[in-house]
Scaffold this motif. Structure first.
Motif, PDB file in Angstrom:
ATOM      1  N   LEU A 184      -9.761   6.714 -12.351  1.00  0.00           N
ATOM      2  CA  LEU A 184     -10.181   6.516 -11.209  1.00  0.00           C
ATOM      3  C   LEU A 184     -11.611   6.371 -11.508  1.00  0.00           C
ATOM      4  O   LEU A 184     -12.185   5.346 -10.800  1.00  0.00           O
ATOM      5  N   LYS A 185     -12.185   7.099 -12.225  1.00  0.00           N
ATOM      6  CA  LYS A 185     -13.893   7.044 -12.292  1.00  0.00           C
ATOM      7  C   LYS A 185     -13.953   5.733 -12.954  1.00  0.00           C
ATOM      8  O   LYS A 185     -14.998   4.966 -12.834  1.00  0.00           O
ATOM      9  N   GLU A 186     -13.317   5.168 -13.944  1.00  0.00           N
ATOM     10  CA  GLU A 186     -13.555   4.060 -14.636  1.00  0.00           C
ATOM     11  C   GLU A 186     -13.736   2.729 -13.801  1.00  0.00           C
ATOM     12  O   GLU A 186     -14.076   2.072 -13.757  1.00  0.00           O
ATOM     13  N   LYS A 187     -12.495   2.674 -13.032  1.00  0.00           N
ATOM     14  CA  LYS A 187     -12.362   1.803 -11.641  1.00  0.00           C
ATOM     15  C   LYS A 187     -13.213   1.882 -10.887  1.00  0.00           C
ATOM     16  O   LYS A 187     -13.926   0.663 -10.252  1.00  0.00           O
ATOM     17  N   LEU A 188     -13.900   3.057 -10.325  1.00  0.00           N
ATOM     18  CA  LEU A 188     -14.914   3.083  -9.304  1.00  0.00           C
ATOM     19  C   LEU A 188     -16.270   2.607 -10.287  1.00  0.00           C
ATOM     20  O   LEU A 188     -17.086   1.916  -9.646  1.00  0.00           O
TER      21      LEU A 188
ATOM     22  N   LYS B 202     -11.740 -11.206  -3.382  1.00  0.00           N
ATOM     23  CA  LYS B 202     -11.550 -10.478  -4.447  1.00  0.00           C
ATOM     24  C   LYS B 202     -11.916  -8.864  -4.508  1.00  0.00           C
ATOM     25  O   LYS B 202     -11.246  -8.252  -4.927  1.00  0.00           O
ATOM     26  N   THR B 203     -13.314  -8.811  -4.091  1.00  0.00           N
ATOM     27  CA  THR B 203     -14.073  -7.650  -4.256  1.00  0.00           C
ATOM     28  C   THR B 203     -13.342  -6.651  -3.146  1.00  0.00           C
ATOM     29  O   THR B 203     -13.205  -5.658  -3.340  1.00  0.00           O
ATOM     30  N   LYS B 204     -12.941  -7.294  -2.083  1.00  0.00           N
ATOM     31  CA  LYS B 204     -12.238  -6.570  -0.702  1.00  0.00           C
ATOM     32  C   LYS B 204     -11.070  -5.864  -1.386  1.00  0.00           C
ATOM     33  O   LYS B 204     -10.575  -4.743  -1.035  1.00  0.00           O
ATOM     34  N   GLU B 205     -10.100  -6.803  -2.085  1.00  0.00           N
ATOM     35  CA  GLU B 205      -9.001  -6.241  -2.679  1.00  0.00           C
ATOM     36  C   GLU B 205      -9.130  -5.048  -3.654  1.00  0.00           C
ATOM     37  O   GLU B 205      -8.211  -4.081  -4.013  1.00  0.00           O
ATOM     38  N   ILE B 206     -10.203  -5.470  -4.609  1.00  0.00           N
ATOM     39  CA  ILE B 206     -10.578  -4.327  -5.595  1.00  0.00           C
ATOM     40  C   ILE B 206     -10.810  -3.094  -4.800  1.00  0.00           C
ATOM     41  O   ILE B 206     -10.551  -1.827  -5.150  1.00  0.00           O
TER      42      ILE B 206
ATOM     43  N   LYS C 125     -10.070  -1.957  -1.831  1.00  0.00           N
ATOM     44  CA  LYS C 125      -8.884  -1.313  -0.950  1.00  0.00           C
ATOM     45  C   LYS C 125      -7.934  -0.695  -2.249  1.00  0.00           C
ATOM     46  O   LYS C 125      -7.242   0.437  -1.783  1.00  0.00           O
ATOM     47  N   ARG C 126      -7.495  -1.277  -3.407  1.00  0.00           N
ATOM     48  CA  ARG C 126      -6.822  -0.575  -4.233  1.00  0.00           C
ATOM     49  C   ARG C 126      -7.622   0.548  -4.958  1.00  0.00           C
ATOM     50  O   ARG C 126      -6.788   1.638  -4.931  1.00  0.00           O
ATOM     51  N   CYS C 127      -8.975   0.469  -4.905  1.00  0.00           N
ATOM     52  CA  CYS C 127      -9.591   1.808  -5.513  1.00  0.00           C
ATOM     53  C   CYS C 127      -9.520   2.992  -4.532  1.00  0.00           C
ATOM     54  O   CYS C 127      -9.321   4.067  -4.810  1.00  0.00           O
ATOM     55  N   LEU C 128      -9.670   2.627  -3.180  1.00  0.00           N
ATOM     56  CA  LEU C 128      -9.762   3.607  -2.122  1.00  0.00           C
ATOM     57  C   LEU C 128      -8.419   4.041  -1.849  1.00  0.00           C
ATOM     58  O   LEU C 128      -8.213   5.339  -1.665  1.00  0.00           O
ATOM     59  N   SER C 129      -7.323   3.320  -1.868  1.00  0.00           N
ATOM     60  CA  SER C 129      -6.119   3.704  -1.899  1.00  0.00           C
ATOM     61  C   SER C 129      -5.607   4.818  -3.166  1.00  0.00           C
ATOM     62  O   SER C 129      -5.226   5.721  -2.781  1.00  0.00           O
TER      63      SER C 129
ATOM     64  N   SER D 235      -0.051   9.214   1.617  1.00  0.00           N
ATOM     65  CA  SER D 235      -0.987   8.335   0.957  1.00  0.00           C
ATOM     66  C   SER D 235      -0.273   6.888   0.708  1.00  0.00           C
ATOM     67  O   SER D 235      -0.175   6.163  -0.369  1.00  0.00           O
ATOM     68  N   SER D 236      -0.151   6.244   1.804  1.00  0.00           N
ATOM     69  CA  SER D 236       0.286   4.827   1.828  1.00  0.00           C
ATOM     70  C   SER D 236      -1.155   3.714   1.347  1.00  0.00           C
ATOM     71  O   SER D 236      -2.207   4.324   1.637  1.00  0.00           O
ATOM     72  N   PRO D 237      -0.869   2.589   0.801  1.00  0.00           N
ATOM     73  CA  PRO D 237      -1.967   1.911   0.365  1.00  0.00           C
ATOM     74  C   PRO D 237      -2.899   1.582   2.027  1.00  0.00           C
ATOM     75  O   PRO D 237      -2.281   1.396   2.939  1.00  0.00           O
ATOM     76  N   LEU D 238      -4.040   1.399   1.490  1.00  0.00           N
ATOM     77  CA  LEU D 238      -5.153   1.140   2.637  1.00  0.00           C
ATOM     78  C   LEU D 238      -4.931  -0.541   3.038  1.00  0.00           C
ATOM     79  O   LEU D 238      -4.788  -1.096   2.313  1.00  0.00           O
ATOM     80  N   THR D 239      -5.068  -0.794   4.160  1.00  0.00           N
ATOM     81  CA  THR D 239      -5.140  -2.061   4.718  1.00  0.00           C
ATOM     82  C   THR D 239      -6.447  -2.420   5.241  1.00  0.00           C
ATOM     83  O   THR D 239      -6.551  -3.616   5.112  1.00  0.00           O
ATOM     84  N   GLN D 240      -7.277  -1.570   5.531  1.00  0.00           N
ATOM     85  CA  GLN D 240      -8.688  -1.660   5.858  1.00  0.00           C
ATOM     86  C   GLN D 240      -9.640  -0.872   5.036  1.00  0.00           C
ATOM     87  O   GLN D 240      -9.407   0.373   4.747  1.00  0.00           O
ATOM     88  N   ILE D 241     -10.809  -1.262   5.135  1.00  0.00           N
ATOM     89  CA  ILE D 241     -11.690  -0.246   4.222  1.00  0.00           C
ATOM     90  C   ILE D 241     -12.402   0.611   5.312  1.00  0.00           C
ATOM     91  O   ILE D 241     -12.895   0.267   6.152  1.00  0.00           O
ATOM     92  N   PRO D 242     -12.236   1.807   4.878  1.00  0.00           N
ATOM     93  CA  PRO D 242     -12.536   2.793   6.062  1.00  0.00           C
ATOM     94  C   PRO D 242     -13.977   3.203   6.066  1.00  0.00           C
ATOM     95  O   PRO D 242     -14.378   4.111   7.049  1.00  0.00           O
TER      96      PRO D 242
END
Length: 192
Positions: free
Chosen positions: A68-72, A126-130, A132-136, A148-155
């Motif tokens: 997760l740290k690497e992805k962030l 593309k970045t929005k999807e990245i 959302k994946r990281c925040l999920s 822990s369902s995947p996020l559909t919006q950036i909170p």
């Protein structure tokens, strides 16, 4: 008053504990302990009320935190690239510095760095999807698995500072303090 005796804002303090590897069994995954404490109102050590202070801990697999740290970290780089290309960022930094990758940061004053880091970043798809994946994944690490369902919006508003704070949160060596704001509110909602 000392910083240790007063918290003038809402804040969460994150620390990590890595137990001795000698105690780890060969058949179990290495886990680290996330320790957190936060206040929902400003507090002074002289008048502490438990109604506004909370603490807790979570055991989390080490490999998951490292991943997760690497992805962030990658996400933070992507946000910096988007900022360099945005018009609002470009007007506050000389164009001669924009093409110099990381070197532009050394020429900006600390107050300008704070202003720049708090600017909301316009995200491409593309970045929005990245994000959302990281925040999920952050949500999955910090909350009850059933929630822990995947996020559909950036909170929260994506700024360089909010992504830096999130990356710092998963820094096993240092931990971090995150003060009030939409990122603080989101993290607290996950820890309840």
């Amino acid at each position: 008053e000392s910083r240790a005796a007063i918290a003038s804002d809402k804040e969460i303090n994150i620390q990590w504990y890595i137990p001795s590897m000698a105690k780890q069994s060969n058949d179990t995954e290495t886990e680290v302990l996330l320790l957190y404490a936060y206040n929902t109102n400003p507090v002074k050590i002289s008048d502490i009320t438990t109604a506004s202070m909370f603490s807790g801990h979570l055991w989390i697999p080490l490999a998951r935190i490292i991943s997760l740290k690497e992805k962030l970290s990658d996400l933070k780089e992507q946000v910096e690239i988007l900022m360099q290309g945005s018009k609002s960022f470009s007007t506050s930094v000389p164009t001669s510095l924009l093409g110099q990758d990381e070197t532009w940061k050394s020429f900006i004053s600390p107050s300008d760095k704070r202003k720049i880091s708090d600017v909301k970043v316009h995200l491409d798809d593309k970045t929005k999807e990245i994000v959302k994946r990281c925040l999920s994944e952050v949500k999955a690490v910090l909350s009850v698995p059933a929630l822990s369902s995947p996020l559909t919006q950036i909170p929260f508003d994506v700024t360089l500072q909010s992504i830096t704070n999130l990356e710092d949160m998963f820094d096993l060596a240092n931990g971090c303090i995150i003060t009030e704001g939409s990122l603080f509110d989101w993290i607290i909602s996950l820890l309840h």
